[in-house]
Design a protein around this motif. Structure first.
Motif, short mmCIF file in Angstrom:
data_model
loop_
_atom_site.label_atom_id
_atom_site.label_comp_id
_atom_site.label_asym_id
_atom_site.label_seq_id
_atom_site.Cartn_x
_atom_site.Cartn_y
_atom_site.Cartn_z
N ASP A 81 0.83 -1.21 0.00
CA ASP A 81 0.00 0.00 0.00
C ASP A 81 0.87 1.26 0.00
O ASP A 81 0.52 2.29 -0.60
CB ASP A 81 -0.92 0.01 1.22
CG ASP A 81 -2.03 -1.02 1.12
OD1 ASP A 81 -2.23 -1.58 0.01
OD2 ASP A 81 -2.69 -1.29 2.16
N GLU B 127 2.09 2.04 -3.51
CA GLU B 127 0.98 2.59 -4.30
C GLU B 127 0.69 4.04 -3.90
O GLU B 127 0.47 4.91 -4.75
CB GLU B 127 -0.26 1.71 -4.08
CG GLU B 127 -1.46 2.13 -4.91
CD GLU B 127 -2.66 1.22 -4.70
OE1 GLU B 127 -3.79 1.68 -4.91
OE2 GLU B 127 -2.46 0.04 -4.30
N GLN B 128 0.76 4.32 -2.60
CA GLN B 128 0.48 5.66 -2.10
C GLN B 128 1.56 6.65 -2.54
O GLN B 128 1.26 7.80 -2.90
CB GLN B 128 0.38 5.62 -0.57
CG GLN B 128 -0.28 6.84 0.06
CD GLN B 128 -1.77 6.94 -0.26
OE1 GLN B 128 -2.41 5.95 -0.57
NE2 GLN B 128 -2.29 8.16 -0.22
N ASP C 96 3.23 6.54 -5.23
CA ASP C 96 3.04 6.84 -6.66
C ASP C 96 1.89 7.82 -6.88
O ASP C 96 1.88 8.55 -7.87
CB ASP C 96 2.77 5.55 -7.43
CG ASP C 96 4.00 4.66 -7.55
OD1 ASP C 96 5.12 5.20 -7.44
OD2 ASP C 96 3.85 3.44 -7.75
N LYS C 97 0.92 7.84 -5.95
CA LYS C 97 -0.25 8.71 -6.11
C LYS C 97 -0.01 10.11 -5.55
O LYS C 97 -0.50 11.10 -6.10
CB LYS C 97 -1.46 8.07 -5.41
CG LYS C 97 -2.02 6.86 -6.13
CD LYS C 97 -3.42 6.50 -5.63
CE LYS C 97 -3.52 6.44 -4.13
NZ LYS C 97 -4.87 5.95 -3.69
N GLU C 98 0.74 10.21 -4.44
CA GLU C 98 0.89 11.48 -3.73
C GLU C 98 2.35 11.95 -3.74
O GLU C 98 3.26 11.15 -3.86
CB GLU C 98 0.42 11.34 -2.28
CG GLU C 98 -1.05 11.01 -2.12
CD GLU C 98 -1.95 12.21 -2.39
OE1 GLU C 98 -1.42 13.35 -2.44
OE2 GLU C 98 -3.16 12.01 -2.58
N ASP C 99 2.51 13.25 -3.60
CA ASP C 99 3.85 13.85 -3.54
C ASP C 99 4.18 14.14 -2.08
O ASP C 99 3.79 15.16 -1.52
CB ASP C 99 3.88 15.13 -4.37
CG ASP C 99 5.28 15.71 -4.50
OD1 ASP C 99 6.24 14.98 -4.19
OD2 ASP C 99 5.40 16.87 -4.91
#
Length: 524
Positions: free
Chosen positions: A37, A40-41, A43-46
């Motif tokens: 997780d 994945e996180q 890759d989604k958030e900066d």
């Protein structure tokens, strides 16, 4: 929220108190309970920083760390774990962990790690600015009260210290420091004009003078005061002369070799002109230039000669050894590029039997000239910090770095110095001379020079300061501060071409107060 964090821990519910504390401090905190997780996180958030547990189901903390670093190499990761195993610590450090905290941790420990890894640059800038502002007045007072060369050495060391400190930050104090350095060079030029002729007169009065407060340590003294005493103790010596090498550049190089050597750091004063032909020949001969010309005319090269100005350095060393009736054996090597350095490395073991090995490294001088003549190099070294950085990179990545690592394996005493430094020129000063006048931008000599005496340091009787006089009416003039000499013909082109280049030959702290470093291997 100004800053966003990701906290990865399979027991995240136990950390709610820490998370609330951080949120009150203005941080946004996202949480996940496993490595998959987390990836994945990320890759989604900066995120600004990741807090990571080691002991988790599925992907371990170390595996998660490695994958985060592969995808987001600049993202700082702080490991917060119960593990005190040395192997885990080593692997985390080897994976470039930002910090390693052992549970149980208190919120203040977490906050300190965030300040160190997210806010460090801003905090360092604020503190450095405050500290320099507090020291600004002290340095100005010391400049005003400087009466001896030792006083000026201390002033210059402090200016270089703050220059390096401020260059590592986003400080707004850099302009103030430049102004203070300019004021220091103005006062230093006055000091040199007042005292230089007296120093040389005392030197020329006989060989019994002792460098000290009345006569500062200068170029002809290096062998007599540094090399010979070490040889007399039975030590073998390697003398390394880096052409055109400034004290601030030394401070950058010091960072690269400090773990290998015990270092004793000093400064000494180059003679005028601060140019290779004069200052370096004075080092190797132990004589002022006019004495070299008189005693060894075959080894002195006039300014207007097409011959290279430093082709006779090994013979000059030999004359000095003979003059002091020394029987020491020596070798001499001039290194102009990496090929030359690599060749010297392969041969170094064959020179171990010599009492003295002399090595001249020309890279910094070549960089200075290349910066003037090559637009790309000028862009790469477009300011003082970049100029220093290239010098540090040369030491770190070239065969010269390997040379120092090899020397660190020996028990030889290393004396590292230079013949002169350089200054970044800004202000053109008009001078008129015939076509026989030399080309250097920081000093001129000739019999028909026209100039404003208030803008230069003039020497109408060269022999009084130990300089050759090609003609009976020869005059030397020296540029001070950030000035450089320009001819009225094609004046605008000349000024635009040479402004903001690094030059040497004249009077400034950067050119005259230069490194004199003694080193011994820490391994011996």
């Amino acid at each position: 929220m100004d800053y966003k964090l990701l906290w990865i821990d399979d027991e995240i519910d136990l950390l709610k108190g820490h998370i609330m504390f951080l949120e009150k401090k203005g941080y946004g905190v996202d949480t996940v309970t496993n490595g998959f997780d987390a990836l994945e996180q990320c890759d989604k958030e900066d995120y600004d920083l990741v807090l990571l547990d080691e002991n988790m189901p599925g992907l371990s903390g170390l595996e998660t760390l490695q994958r985060i670093k592969e995808a987001h190499p600049a993202l700082p990761v702080v490991m917060v774990t119960k593990s005190e195993e040395e192997n885990i610590m080593n692997q985390a450090i080897g994976s470039k962990i930002a910090d390693y905290l052992i549970k149980p941790v208190n919120p203040t420990q977490i906050l300190l790690s965030l300040k160190k890894n997210i806010h460090q640059k801003r905090i360092q800038t604020e503190v450095t600015d405050q500290n320099y502002q507090q020291n600004f007045g002290k340095i100005s007072l010391e400049m005003g009260e400087a009466m001896t060369m030792e006083d000026w050495k201390e002033v210059y060391k402090k200016l270089v210290f703050w220059e390096l400190e401020l260059s590592e930050t986003d400080s707004q104090m850099k302009e103030m420091l430049l102004m203070q350095k300019g004021e220091a060079n103005t006062e230093f030029a006055k000091f040199i004009k007042k005292n230089y002729e007296k120093w040389i007169r005392l030197r020329l009065s006989g060989d019994q003078y002792v460098p000290g407060e009345d006569v500062p340590l200068m170029s002809p003294d290096i062998f007599k005061t540094q090399v010979f005493p070490a040889l007399d103790k039975g030590e073998k010596v390697t003398l390394i002369v880096i052409d055109n090498f400034r004290f601030d550049q030394w401070r950058m190089i010091r960072n690269e070799i400090a773990d290998m050597f015990s270092i004793e750091e000093n400064l000494y004063c180059s003679i005028l002109p601060t140019a290779t032909q004069y200052a370096r020949n004075a080092i190797f001969s132990g004589l002022m230039p006019d004495k070299i010309e008189k005693m060894f005319p075959d080894l002195w090269v006039d300014e207007d000669s097409e011959e290279g100005k430093n082709l006779n350095e090994a013979p000059l060393v030999q004359t000095q050894l003979e003059r002091y009736r020394r029987k020491n054996t020596f070798s001499y090597h001039k290194v102009n590029d990496s090929v030359g350095a690599e060749k010297l490395l392969t041969q170094l073991s064959t020179y171990r039997q010599h009492d003295l090995n002399v090595i001249v490294l020309n890279f910094v001088d070549m960089l200075s000239h290349a910066r003037t003549e090559n637009r790309m190099v000028k862009e790469l070294a477009n300011n003082e910090a970049a100029y220093r950085s290239i010098t540090q990179s040369w030491m770190r990545h070239s065969a010269v770095g390997e040379l120092f690592r090899t020397l660190a394996q020996s028990d030889r005493r290393i004396i590292l110095t230079t013949d002169h430094g350089s200054i970044r020129t800004q202000n053109p000063v008009k001078v008129i001379g015939d076509r026989n006048v030399n080309t250097n931008l920081r000093y001129k000599l000739g019999k028909t020079l026209t100039y404003n005496p208030k803008e230069v340091y003039e020497i109408k009787d060269p022999h009084r300061v130990g300089l050759p006089a090609p003609n009976i009416s020869t005059t030397y003039i020296f540029a001070t501060e950030q000035d450089f000499f320009a001819y009225p013909n094609n004046y605008n082109y000349y000024v635009s071409y040479y402004k903001d280049t690094f030059q040497h030959g004249g009077i400034s702290l950067e050119e005259m107060l230069i490194p004199l470093i003694t080193m011994k291997s820490k391994g011996k």
